[in-house]
Design an enzyme around this catalytic site. Structure first.
Site, mmCIF file in Angstrom:
data_model
loop_
_atom_site.group_PDB
_atom_site.id
_atom_site.type_symbol
_atom_site.label_atom_id
_atom_site.label_comp_id
_atom_site.label_asym_id
_atom_site.label_seq_id
_atom_site.Cartn_x
_atom_site.Cartn_y
_atom_site.Cartn_z
ATOM 1 N N TYR A 1 6.096 -0.020 -1.555
ATOM 2 C CA TYR A 1 5.241 0.351 -2.684
ATOM 3 C C TYR A 1 6.032 1.192 -3.683
ATOM 4 O O TYR A 1 5.991 0.940 -4.897
ATOM 5 C CB TYR A 1 4.005 1.115 -2.210
ATOM 6 C CG TYR A 1 3.143 1.575 -3.370
ATOM 7 C CD1 TYR A 1 2.475 0.646 -4.170
ATOM 8 C CD2 TYR A 1 3.026 2.926 -3.688
ATOM 9 C CE1 TYR A 1 1.709 1.060 -5.260
ATOM 10 C CE2 TYR A 1 2.263 3.344 -4.769
ATOM 11 C CZ TYR A 1 1.606 2.403 -5.553
ATOM 12 O OH TYR A 1 0.855 2.811 -6.637
ATOM 13 N N SER B 1 3.323 4.656 -11.473
ATOM 14 C CA SER B 1 2.833 5.561 -10.437
ATOM 15 C C SER B 1 3.856 6.662 -10.234
ATOM 16 O O SER B 1 5.055 6.467 -10.499
ATOM 17 C CB SER B 1 2.636 4.812 -9.114
ATOM 18 O OG SER B 1 2.395 5.703 -8.046
#
Length: 241
Positions: free
Chosen positions: A153, A140
């Site tokens: 995250y 990501s």
């Protein structure tokens, strides 16, 4: 092509799109997911549409025992694996560090980091047996940048980036390529999961720009997987304009 592709988190989003891309060119698939009904429907649909073989495996990548049990019990005809795509992952909550939910942190780290490690460790012997292969990890932009309320995250995706680099070094002696792909904002079920079903908040994430879609990432994964054996794309960061 008739390779065997192992894809985690295949029931929606990137995973589903990736599975369909490989199926369309004739590769056989081992697909995993937690949602059994979705997994079986996808399996049946792809076998009918593309005339390929699909093995659905219903387990949670966080469950170490399940991961290794499923791999140890693979039918003989599925023991030749060419490509592993570590796609299973999620974000939960978007809160300030001091206000974050500990269970959300645990779920993200267990899925995005430990789940990737478990599946990779369990599948690599099958890649080695075939004399090489390719691992594609879905990271990501959060593994390259840190943003407000991203805390755990972002940490989990930074870990995916580091794991991918170490895999590439350690597995080179076995002829196994490792690619990590870092998508930016993409409109899938990702935000709906992150905001725990709140559709209004999930949609607001993409206000003001055209986000990536699952097929954008699937196209890139397919390209990386179809390069000659001596060519490895180490990493790509993909952003919407």
């Amino acid at each position: 092509m008739n390779r065997t592709i192992f894809i985690t988190g295949a029931t929606s989003g990137f995973g589903k799109a990736i599975a369909e891309k490989f199926a369309a060119i004739g590769d056989h698939l081992i697909i995993t997911g937690r949602r059994k009904a979705r997994l079986e429907k996808l399996s049946n649909d792809m076998q009918k549409e593309f005339g390929i073989k699909v093995l659905p495996l219903n387990f949670d990548v966080r469950d170490k025992d399940s991961v290794f049990r499923e791999m140890q019990n693979l039918p003989e005809q599925w023991r030749s694996i060419d490509i592993l795509i570590n796609n299973a992952g999620l974000a939960l909550g978007r809160d300030y560090f001091d206000e974050a939910n500990l269970e959300d942190w645990d779920t993200m780290l267990d899925t995005n980091v430990k789940g990737l490690l478990y599946v990779s460790k369990a599948v690599i012997p099958f890649l080695k047996k075939g004399g090489g292969g390719h691992i594609v990890n879905i990271g990501s932009i959060a593994g390259k940048e840190v943003y407000e309320k991203g805390n755990a995250y972002c940490a989990s995706k930074h870990a995916v980036d580091a794991i991918s680099k170490s895999m590439r070094i350690d597995l080179l002696r076995h002829g196994i390529k490792v690619t990590v792909i870092h998508p930016g904002a993409a409109e899938t079920e990702f935000s709906l999961v992150r905001f725990k079903g709140d559709e209004t908040v999930a949609k607001s994430v993409y206000t003001g720009f055209q986000p990536l879609i699952a097929n954008d990432i699937a196209d890139v994964v397919l390209y990386c997987a179809n390069l000659p054996d001596h060519v490895c794309i180490n990493e790509l960061t993909i952003m919407p304009t």
